[in-house]
Design an enzyme around this catalytic site. Structure first.
Site, PDB file in Angstrom:
ATOM      1  N   ASN A 107       1.195   6.607  -4.180  1.00 41.25           N
ATOM      2  CA  ASN A 107      -0.086   5.925  -4.040  1.00 41.25           C
ATOM      3  C   ASN A 107      -0.872   6.635  -2.955  1.00 41.25           C
ATOM      4  O   ASN A 107      -0.298   7.235  -2.039  1.00 41.25           O
ATOM      5  CB  ASN A 107       0.122   4.459  -3.626  1.00 41.25           C
ATOM      6  CG  ASN A 107      -1.199   3.706  -3.480  1.00 41.25           C
ATOM      7  OD1 ASN A 107      -2.096   3.833  -4.311  1.00 41.25           O
ATOM      8  ND2 ASN A 107      -1.329   2.963  -2.397  1.00 41.25           N
ATOM      9  N   HIS A 109      -3.692   5.782  -0.040  1.00 40.80           N
ATOM     10  CA  HIS A 109      -4.230   4.629   0.678  1.00 40.80           C
ATOM     11  C   HIS A 109      -5.202   5.136   1.744  1.00 40.80           C
ATOM     12  O   HIS A 109      -4.876   6.082   2.473  1.00 40.80           O
ATOM     13  CB  HIS A 109      -3.082   3.846   1.321  1.00 40.80           C
ATOM     14  CG  HIS A 109      -3.530   2.652   2.099  1.00 40.80           C
ATOM     15  ND1 HIS A 109      -3.965   1.493   1.502  1.00 40.80           N
ATOM     16  CD2 HIS A 109      -3.640   2.444   3.431  1.00 40.80           C
ATOM     17  CE1 HIS A 109      -4.316   0.621   2.437  1.00 40.80           C
ATOM     18  NE2 HIS A 109      -4.125   1.178   3.620  1.00 40.80           N
ATOM     19  N   SER A 136      -3.590   8.379   3.455  1.00 39.60           N
ATOM     20  CA  SER A 136      -2.157   8.661   3.371  1.00 39.60           C
ATOM     21  C   SER A 136      -1.701   8.619   1.920  1.00 39.60           C
ATOM     22  O   SER A 136      -2.129   7.747   1.158  1.00 39.60           O
ATOM     23  CB  SER A 136      -1.349   7.592   4.139  1.00 39.60           C
ATOM     24  OG  SER A 136      -1.810   7.463   5.467  1.00 39.60           O
ATOM     25  N   ASP A 145       1.832  -0.959   0.589  1.00 39.45           N
ATOM     26  CA  ASP A 145       1.416   0.218   1.382  1.00 39.45           C
ATOM     27  C   ASP A 145       2.401   0.540   2.501  1.00 39.45           C
ATOM     28  O   ASP A 145       2.013   0.925   3.601  1.00 39.45           O
ATOM     29  CB  ASP A 145       0.024  -0.042   1.991  1.00 39.45           C
ATOM     30  CG  ASP A 145      -1.022  -0.328   0.929  1.00 39.45           C
ATOM     31  OD1 ASP A 145      -1.924  -1.140   1.197  1.00 39.45           O
ATOM     32  OD2 ASP A 145      -0.910   0.241  -0.174  1.00 39.45           O
TER      33      ASP A 145
HETATM   34  C1  GRF Z   1     -10.208   5.359  -2.574  1.00 34.37           C
HETATM   35  O1  GRF Z   1     -10.638   5.193  -1.243  1.00 34.37           O
HETATM   36  C2  GRF Z   1      -8.709   5.170  -2.614  1.00 34.37           C
HETATM   37  O2  GRF Z   1      -8.083   5.536  -1.405  1.00 34.37           O
HETATM   38  C3  GRF Z   1      -8.583   3.700  -2.822  1.00 34.37           C
HETATM   39  O3  GRF Z   1      -9.566   3.445  -3.815  1.00 34.37           O
HETATM   40  C4  GRF Z   1     -10.729   4.224  -3.470  1.00 34.37           C
HETATM   41  C5  GRF Z   1     -11.459   4.673  -4.713  1.00 34.37           C
HETATM   42  O4  GRF Z   1     -10.671   5.626  -5.342  1.00 34.37           O
HETATM   43  N1  GRF Z   1      -7.267   3.330  -3.237  1.00 34.37           N
HETATM   44  P1  GRF Z   1     -11.143   6.368  -6.725  1.00 34.37           P
HETATM   45  O5  GRF Z   1     -12.516   6.965  -6.502  1.00 34.37           O
HETATM   46  O6  GRF Z   1     -11.183   5.309  -7.814  1.00 34.37           O
HETATM   47  O7  GRF Z   1     -10.093   7.421  -6.941  1.00 34.37           O
END
Ligand code: GRF
Length: 195
Positions: A107, A109, A136, A145
């Protein structure tokens, strides 16, 4: 033998795009499937445009979390996925699912774990007056997480930052970190990667 990576999204899928675009050439994996719990996720169209098969497992159609998790697991197995990258995936997966995929699921985060598990990470970093924020990549375990970190990237917090401006700068780092971290764990390279 390349790993067949499923990418799970809930929204725009910008991390999914950077992962799919990285999985070429001598990268030890290829994208097998993009799956979303949200039928309206913008990332589904992006995945199709990149030629990656997509699937939706709409969590609103299931009465229990376990039923959703089992349906998701079946879609992943039917797609012959052997590794999962959660990328902007906003569902908490239950202990049966995380146990089934232990050691095969990452994942990303948006914080420097172990600081700020959960939501609103950038607002919390600003409120705390942190000098740095970041992202991370970690192994997914049953806790939220909290799995071992395999990569991190930091950004300096600026006095003018809002949660939105900080999120935008961290997201740029996410797009670099995630493919690097995935390649490292699949290639048996030294981790954690610190960017
Ligand atoms: C990102 O900040 C990711 O870290 C969090 O969701 C946000 C959007 O991610 N989990 P994405 O543009 O859908 O990949």
């Amino acid at each position: 033998m390349n790993a067949r990576v499923a990418i799970a999204i809930s929204g725009g899928g910008s991390n999914m795009v950077s992962l799919v675009q990285a999985m070429t050439g001598d990268f030890p994996a290829r994208p097998a499937l993009v799956v979303s719990n949200n039928p309206d996720a913008g990332g589904l169209a992006k995945a199709s445009a990149l030629g990656v098969p997509t699937a939706v497992v709409n969590h609103r159609e299931f009465g229990t979390r376990d039923d959703f998790d089992r349906a998701l697991d079946k879609v992943l197995r039917d797609g012959a996925a052997d590794f999962i990258c959660l990328a902007g995936f906003m569902r908490i997966l239950g202990p049966e699912f995380t146990a089934n995929w232990a050691g095969r699921m990452l994942n990303i985060h948006p914080s420097l774990l172990p600081k700020y598990p959960g939501l609103n990470t950038h607002a919390r970093a600003l409120k705390a007056g942190d000098a740095q924020a970041g992202c991370s990549v970690h192994w997914v375990t049953s806790g939220l997480d909290e799995g071992p970190v395999v990569g991190q990237a930091a950004v300096d917090v600026r006095p003018s930052d809002t949660a939105e401006s900080l999120a935008a700068r961290v997201l740029e780092k996410e797009h670099i970190l995630y493919p690097r971290a995935l390649r490292a764990v699949l290639g048996g390279a030294e981790t954690p990667i610190i960017l």
